[in-house]
Design an enzyme around this catalytic site. Sequence first.
Site, mmCIF file in Angstrom:
data_model
loop_
_atom_site.group_PDB
_atom_site.id
_atom_site.type_symbol
_atom_site.label_atom_id
_atom_site.label_comp_id
_atom_site.label_asym_id
_atom_site.label_seq_id
_atom_site.Cartn_x
_atom_site.Cartn_y
_atom_site.Cartn_z
ATOM 1 C CD GLU A 172 -118.922 -22.097 -53.445
ATOM 2 O OE1 GLU A 172 -118.017 -21.645 -54.171
ATOM 3 O OE2 GLU A 172 -118.857 -23.190 -52.876
ATOM 4 C CG PHE A 180 -113.598 -28.103 -44.627
ATOM 5 C CD1 PHE A 180 -114.066 -27.573 -43.454
ATOM 6 C CD2 PHE A 180 -112.846 -27.301 -45.476
ATOM 7 C CE1 PHE A 180 -113.797 -26.265 -43.119
ATOM 8 C CE2 PHE A 180 -112.572 -25.990 -45.151
ATOM 9 C CZ PHE A 180 -113.050 -25.474 -43.966
ATOM 10 C CG HIS A 187 -115.686 -17.266 -54.422
ATOM 11 N ND1 HIS A 187 -116.754 -16.879 -55.194
ATOM 12 C CD2 HIS A 187 -115.963 -18.537 -54.019
ATOM 13 C CE1 HIS A 187 -117.646 -17.860 -55.267
ATOM 14 N NE2 HIS A 187 -117.190 -18.881 -54.552
ATOM 15 C CB SER A 218 -118.037 -13.686 -56.012
ATOM 16 O OG SER A 218 -116.727 -14.193 -55.836
ATOM 17 C CG ASP A 221 -116.577 -33.080 -53.319
ATOM 18 O OD1 ASP A 221 -115.378 -32.783 -53.443
ATOM 19 O OD2 ASP A 221 -117.422 -32.335 -52.792
HETATM 20 P P1 FAD Z 1 -109.810 -31.643 -61.563
HETATM 21 O O1 FAD Z 1 -109.245 -30.378 -62.045
HETATM 22 O O2 FAD Z 1 -110.363 -32.584 -62.587
HETATM 23 O O3 FAD Z 1 -108.663 -32.384 -60.718
HETATM 24 C C1 FAD Z 1 -108.972 -33.504 -59.893
HETATM 25 C C2 FAD Z 1 -107.679 -34.235 -59.537
HETATM 26 O O4 FAD Z 1 -107.173 -34.914 -60.699
HETATM 27 C C3 FAD Z 1 -106.530 -33.325 -59.094
HETATM 28 O O5 FAD Z 1 -105.769 -34.039 -58.163
HETATM 29 C C4 FAD Z 1 -105.724 -33.069 -60.368
HETATM 30 O O6 FAD Z 1 -104.376 -32.786 -60.081
HETATM 31 C C5 FAD Z 1 -105.893 -34.415 -61.083
HETATM 32 N N1 FAD Z 1 -105.960 -34.310 -62.552
HETATM 33 C C6 FAD Z 1 -106.557 -33.342 -63.283
HETATM 34 N N2 FAD Z 1 -106.461 -33.647 -64.599
HETATM 35 C C7 FAD Z 1 -105.818 -34.845 -64.685
HETATM 36 C C8 FAD Z 1 -105.439 -35.703 -65.761
HETATM 37 N N3 FAD Z 1 -105.696 -35.379 -67.031
HETATM 38 N N4 FAD Z 1 -104.793 -36.857 -65.470
HETATM 39 C C9 FAD Z 1 -104.515 -37.197 -64.185
HETATM 40 N N5 FAD Z 1 -104.845 -36.423 -63.125
HETATM 41 C C10 FAD Z 1 -105.487 -35.266 -63.375
HETATM 42 N N6 FAD Z 1 -117.417 -30.051 -55.580
HETATM 43 C C11 FAD Z 1 -118.683 -30.408 -55.874
HETATM 44 O O7 FAD Z 1 -119.007 -31.608 -55.872
HETATM 45 N N7 FAD Z 1 -119.615 -29.440 -56.176
HETATM 46 C C12 FAD Z 1 -119.310 -28.120 -56.207
HETATM 47 O O8 FAD Z 1 -120.186 -27.290 -56.490
HETATM 48 C C13 FAD Z 1 -117.972 -27.717 -55.915
HETATM 49 N N8 FAD Z 1 -117.592 -26.413 -55.973
HETATM 50 C C14 FAD Z 1 -116.275 -26.079 -55.785
HETATM 51 C C15 FAD Z 1 -115.872 -24.745 -55.926
HETATM 52 C C16 FAD Z 1 -114.543 -24.381 -55.747
HETATM 53 C C17 FAD Z 1 -114.144 -22.941 -55.929
HETATM 54 C C18 FAD Z 1 -113.581 -25.374 -55.409
HETATM 55 C C19 FAD Z 1 -112.146 -24.998 -55.180
HETATM 56 C C20 FAD Z 1 -113.966 -26.703 -55.271
HETATM 57 C C21 FAD Z 1 -115.310 -27.074 -55.460
HETATM 58 N N9 FAD Z 1 -115.732 -28.398 -55.346
HETATM 59 C C22 FAD Z 1 -117.036 -28.751 -55.608
HETATM 60 C C23 FAD Z 1 -114.783 -29.458 -54.948
HETATM 61 C C24 FAD Z 1 -114.157 -30.154 -56.176
HETATM 62 O O9 FAD Z 1 -115.137 -30.675 -57.011
HETATM 63 C C25 FAD Z 1 -113.253 -31.255 -55.659
HETATM 64 O O10 FAD Z 1 -112.128 -30.675 -55.032
HETATM 65 C C26 FAD Z 1 -112.847 -32.291 -56.683
HETATM 66 O O11 FAD Z 1 -112.223 -33.362 -55.975
HETATM 67 C C27 FAD Z 1 -111.881 -31.789 -57.752
HETATM 68 O O12 FAD Z 1 -112.506 -31.000 -58.672
HETATM 69 P P2 FAD Z 1 -111.651 -30.210 -59.798
HETATM 70 O O13 FAD Z 1 -112.606 -29.622 -60.732
HETATM 71 O O14 FAD Z 1 -110.645 -29.349 -59.159
HETATM 72 O O15 FAD Z 1 -110.935 -31.477 -60.474
#
Ligand code: FAD
Length: 294
Positions: free
Chosen positions: A17, A221, A271, A15, A116
């Site tokens: 991105e 990054f 990916h 895939s 982010d």
């Molecule tokens: P989460 O899974 O919510 O985790 C965020 C942080 O909080 C982690 O440190 C985790 O350990 C902690 N955490 C999770 N749940 C809890 C809880 N219940 N209590 C306390 N702490 C908790 N960013 C964008 O803005 N747009 C995009 O399109 C985008 N695409 C991405 C695609 C991929 C494949 C990846 C790997 C990252 C992408 N990102 C994108 C970056 C991502 O949004 C950031 O890394 C963001 O800071 C974390 O997102 P997450 O969904 O992993 O967060």
Amino acid sequence: MKISSMLSSGGRTFSFEFYPPKKEEDIPALKSAIAELKSLGPDFVSITLSQKYMPKWSFASISNTLALSGVLKHEFSLEVMAHLTTEIIRDRQTLDETLKLVKILGLDNVLALRGDLTPDREGERCFSYASDLVPAVKSGGDFCVGVAAYPEKHPEAPSLEEDVRRLKQKLDAGGEFAITQVFFDNEAFFRFRDAAAAAGVSAPIIPGLMPPTSLRQSDNFVVSQGISVPAALSAGLEKHGGDKEALFAFGLDYAVKQAEDLLSAGVPGLHFYTFNRSRATREVFRRLNPARAA
Ligand code: FAD
């Protein structure tokens, strides 16, 4: 088609991105990159969602992501996964409206993310973490939902173990597979995969790759995300840093070797972060899988 169905049929997914164009002038180059990469026959493509360039316009960011998703699905006949983030989709109504559009576009797949952080934007968030968004997306339609994973831990996480627990939490909430952050050290990925398995994660974890064809060790990054640069990569970047084409060739070799090692270790797919360019991904792909790239 749902990505979960592709993964459960035992095949490996390849895939790519893309991100929505930032300016109108970027559209022709993006379209030609997409056309070139489409010829490689990816199983799906994914489209990011970011408000970096439209800080105050959440819905414009969502529209950009969905517009490009629609173009890829209907003009290019590609299977598409749209990224949705809690940073932009802050309430249930916005989520419902977004999912309605996702359905109208005929998309089956969503990557549910926190996104982010943007401290400059005000207002409450209805969903704090990706694990809150996953079940909300699932309850909004018959979507296959993926999540993000971090082989070298998410920068905000206190430890890899804690981050793996959070990964399991979002998979248990309905996530069906994970795609990782970029990494250059396969050993780090294997340690993470083992830690996830030991914590009870059974969902497929797809490595996210970026051929380091124009990388600098000081790239923001790499530093901000805590991505390690193994000695062999570091030495190559140092040696070829002043010569664009030599660096490109070195980065390609590095990525091909990295991908081959991952494939022989049984990963469920690869990916590629394309940064809206096709050359590096196309070259890696051609060398990995000449039949597909013919
Ligand atoms: P989460 O899974 O919510 O985790 C965020 C942080 O909080 C982690 O440190 C985790 O350990 C902690 N955490 C999770 N749940 C809890 C809880 N219940 N209590 C306390 N702490 C908790 N960013 C964008 O803005 N747009 C995009 O399109 C985008 N695409 C991405 C695609 C991929 C494949 C990846 C790997 C990252 C992408 N990102 C994108 C970056 C991502 O949004 C950031 O890394 C963001 O800071 C974390 O997102 P997450 O969904 O992993 O967060």
